[in-house]
Scaffold this motif. Structure first.
Motif, PDB file in Angstrom:
ATOM      1  N   LEU A  46       8.930   0.184   1.275  1.00 13.45           N
ATOM      2  CA  LEU A  46       8.180  -0.140   0.056  1.00 13.45           C
ATOM      3  C   LEU A  46       9.032  -0.914  -0.938  1.00 13.45           C
ATOM      4  CD1 LEU A  46       6.203   3.209  -0.324  1.00 13.45           C
ATOM      5  CD2 LEU A  46       5.286   0.979   0.361  1.00 13.45           C
ATOM      6  N   ALA A 100       8.878  -4.393   0.265  1.00 10.79           N
ATOM      7  CA  ALA A 100       7.568  -4.950  -0.074  1.00 10.79           C
ATOM      8  C   ALA A 100       7.521  -5.350  -1.551  1.00 10.79           C
ATOM      9  CB  ALA A 100       6.470  -3.944   0.238  1.00 10.79           C
ATOM     10  N   GLY A 101       8.109  -4.521  -2.410  1.00  7.89           N
ATOM     11  CA  GLY A 101       8.140  -4.847  -3.828  1.00  7.89           C
ATOM     12  C   GLY A 101       8.896  -6.132  -4.101  1.00  7.89           C
ATOM     13  N   LYS A 124       6.790  -8.952  -3.307  1.00 14.68           N
ATOM     14  CA  LYS A 124       5.545  -8.939  -4.081  1.00 14.68           C
ATOM     15  C   LYS A 124       4.319  -8.688  -3.190  1.00 14.68           C
ATOM     16  CE  LYS A 124       7.203 -11.687  -7.984  1.00 14.68           C
ATOM     17  NZ  LYS A 124       8.614 -11.384  -7.708  1.00 14.68           N
ATOM     18  N   LEU A 125       4.498  -7.745  -2.269  1.00 17.38           N
ATOM     19  CA  LEU A 125       3.413  -7.332  -1.382  1.00 17.38           C
ATOM     20  C   LEU A 125       2.897  -5.967  -1.798  1.00 17.38           C
ATOM     21  CD1 LEU A 125       4.889  -8.227   2.135  1.00 17.38           C
ATOM     22  CD2 LEU A 125       3.200  -9.525   0.830  1.00 17.38           C
ATOM     23  N   ASN A 126       1.606  -5.784  -1.709  1.00 21.72           N
ATOM     24  CA  ASN A 126       0.990  -4.479  -1.948  1.00 21.72           C
ATOM     25  C   ASN A 126       0.678  -3.833  -0.601  1.00 21.72           C
ATOM     26  OD1 ASN A 126      -0.225  -2.291  -3.224  1.00 21.72           O
ATOM     27  ND2 ASN A 126      -2.240  -3.258  -3.196  1.00 21.72           N
ATOM     28  N   LEU A 127       1.255  -2.685  -0.358  1.00 21.05           N
ATOM     29  CA  LEU A 127       1.032  -1.966   0.900  1.00 21.05           C
ATOM     30  C   LEU A 127       0.377  -0.622   0.585  1.00 21.05           C
ATOM     31  CD1 LEU A 127       4.434  -2.614   2.732  1.00 21.05           C
ATOM     32  CD2 LEU A 127       2.336  -3.980   2.820  1.00 21.05           C
ATOM     33  N   PRO A 128      -0.929  -0.597   0.342  1.00 16.51           N
ATOM     34  CA  PRO A 128      -1.579   0.641  -0.090  1.00 16.51           C
ATOM     35  C   PRO A 128      -1.498   1.766   0.926  1.00 16.51           C
ATOM     36  CG  PRO A 128      -3.206  -1.074   0.388  1.00 16.51           C
ATOM     37  CD  PRO A 128      -1.873  -1.729   0.384  1.00 16.51           C
ATOM     38  N   LYS A 151       1.966   3.199   0.745  1.00 20.54           N
ATOM     39  CA  LYS A 151       2.142   4.060  -0.430  1.00 20.54           C
ATOM     40  C   LYS A 151       1.484   5.416  -0.214  1.00 20.54           C
ATOM     41  CE  LYS A 151       2.350   0.146  -3.649  1.00 20.54           C
ATOM     42  NZ  LYS A 151       1.611  -0.610  -4.690  1.00 20.54           N
TER      43      LYS A 151
END
Length: 295
Positions: free
Chosen positions: A262, A265-266, A269-273, A276
């Motif tokens: 994560l 990913a941050g 600038k990726l969102n990995l719902p 999370k």
């Protein structure tokens, strides 16, 4: 001429890796030194022909190829730079020595170690593994290697003793990216398998029927199935304290690996719902199956 190699870290995965290395060392023209903080696994390796040593410093002084399989980034950091009164690998290693990091670590740290090794005339590359303890025992691991072709060739005699697949990931750090993605998917699958089994149990349906379904359609992979059935079997026979003792260390590693994924990913600038969600629930998934309220 024998190649002097070493292996540091003889835990659940490192020990079987080193055992395969010891068994195949002579035919691969390798001479093996091993180190761990615990004496018992070193005795096992000695019985297979490896030379146990008193400290990582001895491996650093004598070995040109070294595998490192420890738990955390800080463990690697301490080995490379030294800790307390102990000198680090960077201070002691001969020029040109190659260190393959098998641990699951942060990509930024891996890249930094690679750069700072190069400044000292050394090589640190990432070589994380996948396959678990069973494949480590069988010498059937997959290694994700972040190294150039020259270093890959130099490491080949050592890696071939422990694996049947070496994926050329690219530059230093790229093997770590593959490992973090692999573990991210694996832990999401664990959470999904746990929740699916919980849904079936709470609806009053025999969970064995769900296993039949996923066997037929392949929705649940073998690792997720092994995890969820093994955990549920242990949960039926264990106290809360037992579950914490058995599964707590694995939950800690899962949280660490997901944190690394994560964080990467941050940076991207990726969102990995789903990632999370898995991070929020992975400890619960390891320790506490979703069971009907009357159980």
């Amino acid at each position: 001429m024998m190649i002097e190699c070493g292996f540091i870290g003889l835990g659940n995965i490192g020990k079987p890796m080193a055992k395969n290395l010891a068994r195949k060392a002579v035919q691969s023209k390798l001479s093996l030194r091993v180190y761990d903080v615990m004496p018992a696994p070193m005795a096992e390796l000695e019985a297979l022909g490896a030379k146990p040593v008193d400290s990582p410093e001895e491996i650093a002084r004598h070995c040109e190829l070294v595998g490192i399989c420890v738990r955390h980034d800080q463990d690697v950091e301490d080995l490379l730079y030294g800790s307390g009164a102990s000198a680090g690998i960077f201070e002691l290693a001969p020029k040109g020595a190659v260190y393959a990091i098998h641990s699951t670590v942060n990509r930024d740290n891996m890249r930094r170690w690679g750069r700072e090794a190069a400044e000292r005339g050394l090589h640190v590359v990432d070589a994380p593994i996948t396959g678990g303890e069973a494949k480590a025992e069988a010498g059937d691991l997959c290694i994700m290697l972040g190294a150039d072709e020259v270093l890959s060739e130099r490491l080949q005699p050592m890696l071939a003793c422990m694996s049947t697949s070496v994926v050329a990931a690219g530059a230093v750090g790229d093997g770590t990216v593959l490992k973090l993605a692999n573990n991210l998917m694996n832990y999401i699958a664990f959470v999904a398998a746990s929740e699916g089994m919980g849904l079936v149990k709470n609806a009053g349906v025999n969970p064995e029927k769900l296993l039949e379904v996923v066997e037929a359609n392949g929705v649940m992979g073998p690792l997720a199935r092994q995890f969820v059935t093994g955990r549920d079997g242990m949960h039926a026979a264990c106290s809360v304290e037992d579950m914490e003792a058995i599964f707590g260390p694995f939950a800690n590693l899962a949280e660490k690996d997901l944190d690394h994924a994560l964080a990467l990913a941050g940076q991207l600038k990726l969102n990995l719902p789903c990632g999370k969600t898995a991070r929020d629930g992975i400890r619960q998934t390891f320790l506490h199956p979703i069971v009907p309220a009357n159980q």
